[in-house]
Enzyme design. Structure first.
Site, short mmCIF file in Angstrom:
data_model
loop_
_atom_site.label_atom_id
_atom_site.label_comp_id
_atom_site.label_asym_id
_atom_site.label_seq_id
_atom_site.Cartn_x
_atom_site.Cartn_y
_atom_site.Cartn_z
N ALA A 65 0.85 -1.19 0.00
CA ALA A 65 0.00 0.00 0.00
C ALA A 65 0.89 1.24 0.00
O ALA A 65 2.08 1.18 0.28
CB ALA A 65 -0.91 0.00 1.23
N GLY A 108 -0.40 -5.04 0.67
CA GLY A 108 -1.59 -4.94 -0.17
C GLY A 108 -1.41 -5.60 -1.51
O GLY A 108 -2.38 -6.11 -2.10
N GLU A 111 -2.16 -9.17 -0.91
CA GLU A 111 -3.62 -9.29 -0.71
C GLU A 111 -4.37 -9.17 -2.02
O GLU A 111 -5.36 -9.88 -2.24
CB GLU A 111 -4.08 -8.23 0.29
CG GLU A 111 -3.61 -8.53 1.71
CD GLU A 111 -3.81 -7.37 2.67
OE1 GLU A 111 -4.33 -7.61 3.78
OE2 GLU A 111 -3.45 -6.22 2.32
N GLU A 131 3.42 -6.06 7.15
CA GLU A 131 2.85 -4.93 7.89
C GLU A 131 3.32 -4.87 9.34
O GLU A 131 3.43 -3.78 9.93
CB GLU A 131 1.31 -5.02 7.87
CG GLU A 131 0.68 -4.74 6.52
CD GLU A 131 0.53 -5.98 5.66
OE1 GLU A 131 -0.18 -5.91 4.64
OE2 GLU A 131 1.14 -7.03 5.98
#
Length: 257
Positions: A65, A108, A111, A131
């Site tokens: 992200a 992300g 994901e 993360e």
């Protein structure tokens, strides 16, 4: 669209969608995800598209992200922005999505690959949910989808340490479908999309729904859903054409109806 490149008919009935923030290793900011959602919704309505290949570049599918966009946000800010609602809508794409992954697929990015239906990886691909190393946890499904893909113990190890998973290990644990040389990963994904696109679009959509339901329900409920979708195929012209072609020993021509 600034952050998404789309090439339709890359193969017959196959669209190629490329994440396009190369300087940021395709970091997933809100604008990119909104553009990706708009792209997927448009392709879902396009009768000339039956399969979608989603990729980044050789260096990174997506390295995570956009941390700069989140770093100073409060809990209430994050709640009000509700950025993951966009992800939930992308997940509802009806057509099959194949992730073609090379280089980093982290946070992300990992994901996002797991939201796809099939993952083809290059030998250089690295998957992970790091993360924990920046004081937070996965928020777009990493704790759930990674656990279902590789099992509790391995998912715990990866998420609690932030370690990466190599392409070969990802194949061993069942996270990816196939690992190929870096010069072949996109070609392999497009060829797979082409093969899927030759099948009945109606049956492909119903099969995707049924497989995904297996991750969300107990066995009895999943079996009932599968059976309903199986019966539903018999309302399609594609089912009649497919079985007739089999009996007549010829290749079927599917209309998607």
């Amino acid at each position: 669209m600034d952050f998404i490149k789309v090439t339709e008919q890359k193969e017959p009935f196959v669209a190629l969608v490329e994440l396009n923030r190369p300087k940021e290793l395709n970091a997933l900011n809100r604008q990119l995800m909104l553009e990706l959602l708009e792209t997927m919704q448009t392709l879902d309505k396009n009768d000339n598209v039956r399969a979608i290949v989603l990729t980044g570049n050789d260096q990174a599918f997506a390295a995570g992200a956009d941390i700069k966009q989140m770093a100073d946000q409060s809990a209430i800010d994050m709640l009000m922005v509700d950025q993951f609602s966009t992800w939930d809508q992308i997940r509802k794409t009806k057509k099959p999505i194949i992730a073609a992954v090379s280089g980093f697929a982290l946070g992300g990015g990992c994901e996002l690959t797991m939201m796809c239906d099939i993952i083809i990886a290059s030998e250089t691909a690295k998957f992970g949910q790091p993360e924990i190393k920046i004081g937070t946890i996965p928020g777009a499904g990493g704790t759930q989808r990674l656990t279902k893909a590789v099992g509790k113990s391995k998912a715990m190890e990866l998420i609690l340490t932030g370690r990466f998973l190599s392409a070969e290990d990802a194949l061993f644990y069942g996270l990816v479908s196939k690992v190929v040389p870096v010069e072949m990963y996109l070609h392999e994904a497009l060829q797979l999309g082409k093969e899927i696109a030759q099948q009945s679009p109606v049956a492909v959509q119903l099969a995707k729904e049924a497989v995904n339901r297996s991750f969300e329900t107990q066995l009895d409920e999943g079996l009932a859903f599968e059976r309903k979708n199986f019966y539903l195929t018999f309302a399609s012209a594609d089912q009649k054409e497919g079985m007739k072609a089999f009996i007549e020993k010829r290749k079927p021509t599917y209309s998607g109806k």
